[in-house]
Design an enzyme around this catalytic site. Sequence first.
Site, PDB file in Angstrom:
ATOM      1  N   THR A 155      -3.431  -6.795  -2.391  1.00 11.84           N
ATOM      2  CA  THR A 155      -4.192  -8.020  -2.705  1.00 11.84           C
ATOM      3  C   THR A 155      -5.211  -8.333  -1.611  1.00 11.84           C
ATOM      4  O   THR A 155      -4.941  -8.159  -0.422  1.00 11.84           O
ATOM      5  CB  THR A 155      -3.231  -9.203  -2.878  1.00 11.84           C
ATOM      6  OG1 THR A 155      -2.270  -8.881  -3.873  1.00 11.84           O
ATOM      7  CG2 THR A 155      -3.974 -10.458  -3.293  1.00 11.84           C
ATOM      8  N   THR A 187       3.922  -8.806   1.394  1.00 12.22           N
ATOM      9  CA  THR A 187       5.347  -9.106   1.529  1.00 12.22           C
ATOM     10  C   THR A 187       5.980  -8.183   2.560  1.00 12.22           C
ATOM     11  O   THR A 187       5.797  -6.968   2.500  1.00 12.22           O
ATOM     12  CB  THR A 187       6.058  -8.946   0.179  1.00 12.22           C
ATOM     13  OG1 THR A 187       5.471  -9.831  -0.772  1.00 12.22           O
ATOM     14  CG2 THR A 187       7.543  -9.255   0.308  1.00 12.22           C
ATOM     15  N   ASP A 273       3.659   0.479 -13.030  1.00 10.45           N
ATOM     16  CA  ASP A 273       4.551   0.746 -14.152  1.00 10.45           C
ATOM     17  C   ASP A 273       5.990   0.895 -13.683  1.00 10.45           C
ATOM     18  O   ASP A 273       6.934   0.643 -14.440  1.00 10.45           O
ATOM     19  CB  ASP A 273       4.117   2.013 -14.901  1.00 10.45           C
ATOM     20  CG  ASP A 273       2.805   1.819 -15.638  1.00 10.45           C
ATOM     21  OD1 ASP A 273       2.368   0.664 -15.785  1.00 10.45           O
ATOM     22  OD2 ASP A 273       2.203   2.835 -16.056  1.00 10.45           O
ATOM     23  N   GLU A 399       2.743  -8.797  -8.247  1.00  7.36           N
ATOM     24  CA  GLU A 399       2.726  -7.594  -9.076  1.00  7.36           C
ATOM     25  C   GLU A 399       2.003  -7.821 -10.406  1.00  7.36           C
ATOM     26  O   GLU A 399       2.286  -7.163 -11.398  1.00  7.36           O
ATOM     27  CB  GLU A 399       4.150  -7.081  -9.339  1.00  7.36           C
ATOM     28  CG  GLU A 399       4.852  -6.545  -8.112  1.00  7.36           C
ATOM     29  CD  GLU A 399       4.231  -5.286  -7.547  1.00  7.36           C
ATOM     30  OE1 GLU A 399       4.301  -4.230  -8.192  1.00  7.36           O
ATOM     31  OE2 GLU A 399       3.666  -5.363  -6.443  1.00  7.36           O
TER      32      GLU A 399
END
Length: 422
Positions: A155, A187, A273, A399
């Site tokens: 991000t 994170t 995924d 996510e």
Amino acid sequence: MTVNLEIPRKFERLTEQAHRVATDVFRPISRKYDRAEHSYPKELDMLAAVIDGMEEGGGTAGAGARGVRRERPEQEDANPAAPGGGAEEAAGSDAANRNGGNLATALSVMELCWGDVGLLLSMPRQGLGNAAIASVANAEQQERFAGRWAAMAITEPAAGSDSAAIRTTAVLEGDEYVLNGEKIFVTAGERADLLVVWATLDPSKGRAAIKPFIVERDDPGLVLERLEHKLGIRASDTADFRLENCRVPKENLLGGPEVEPAKSFAGAMQTFDNTRPLVAAMAVGLARACLEETQRLLGEAGIAVDYDGSPHSQPAAAAELLAMEADYEAARLLTLEAAWMADNGKPNSLQASMAKAKAGRTATDIALRCVELCGAIGYGESELLEKWARDAKILDLFEGTQQIQLLIVARQVLGKTSADLR
């Protein structure tokens, strides 16, 4: 194909162990580290060492994020009865059916997040960065980075859910890539040994040029800007970084350096995924914790749930709990389906986004409704419900946000491209 909704027998011990950890380790220190934001939960060190030993010895698979990887169908077809092949669970179905590391990880994550989501995210060597390495690294990289704690750095200030808008650059100079840019909301960024930094090799090539790089946490070109103060998951640190001429060996590029428009951001999407079902599993575990605690508190107030009777013949609180449990079951089954498909080499981008969208929204809704049902007790700090309500929101965001997941689902169902449907 016969679908068995019970936990596969070979994973029963794993889920029991994970539940004991949630009960005996996570729950007792949950409030402590919610209040002591940015303090490292040192109680997790021994637990992480035990999990490392179990995984290295083959005693368990999927105890953490390292169980996540994409299986190739030809591997399963070649030896469906191999350890982990799940032949006993596949009775009456296709011989190649496999219950593997992705499903095991999802099940254990559900149990651990029944205990505490923030503490799970603080577990050494079990982060989403480790899942990215497991998903896309080659065999040599897997071995080289084994045993290291990796955080995911994707991000940016101008690239949140739209990961294709990444502006961090990676320029090849000799035997090194030079990275420049900014990453936010990383994170476990302060505590991890490594960062999986997503950067573009050529901004003019769009999505296809975005690649993941392994950056050592102590690299002088990687500057920690700040730690975020958050609504929830306070046991987990969330860091912002600046990359200033950060040099990494070219061997630290995960996957190949080729820019192939036809594959279009395939590495990142393959990682998502695999990791989106993990975040869905976190949400499922938290939702179950809320439901069980609310049922206990309602029982103490004299309100019992009659599972054999009609919802319309029960107290309003009991009827609402039944409705929430139905939502929870839908989220759980979608999550298990997405993980199982990854184990069996089946394309699961649609199912991963469906699971993430459903579970993230369901956990948030259930947590807030449970707080409301329990009144002053739910809102106060004497119980963990109010904390879980704060923790739940991030599971609908990171996510890929709820809105992005629904957009992905819509594109796939309608057969539209990202250019067609924005």
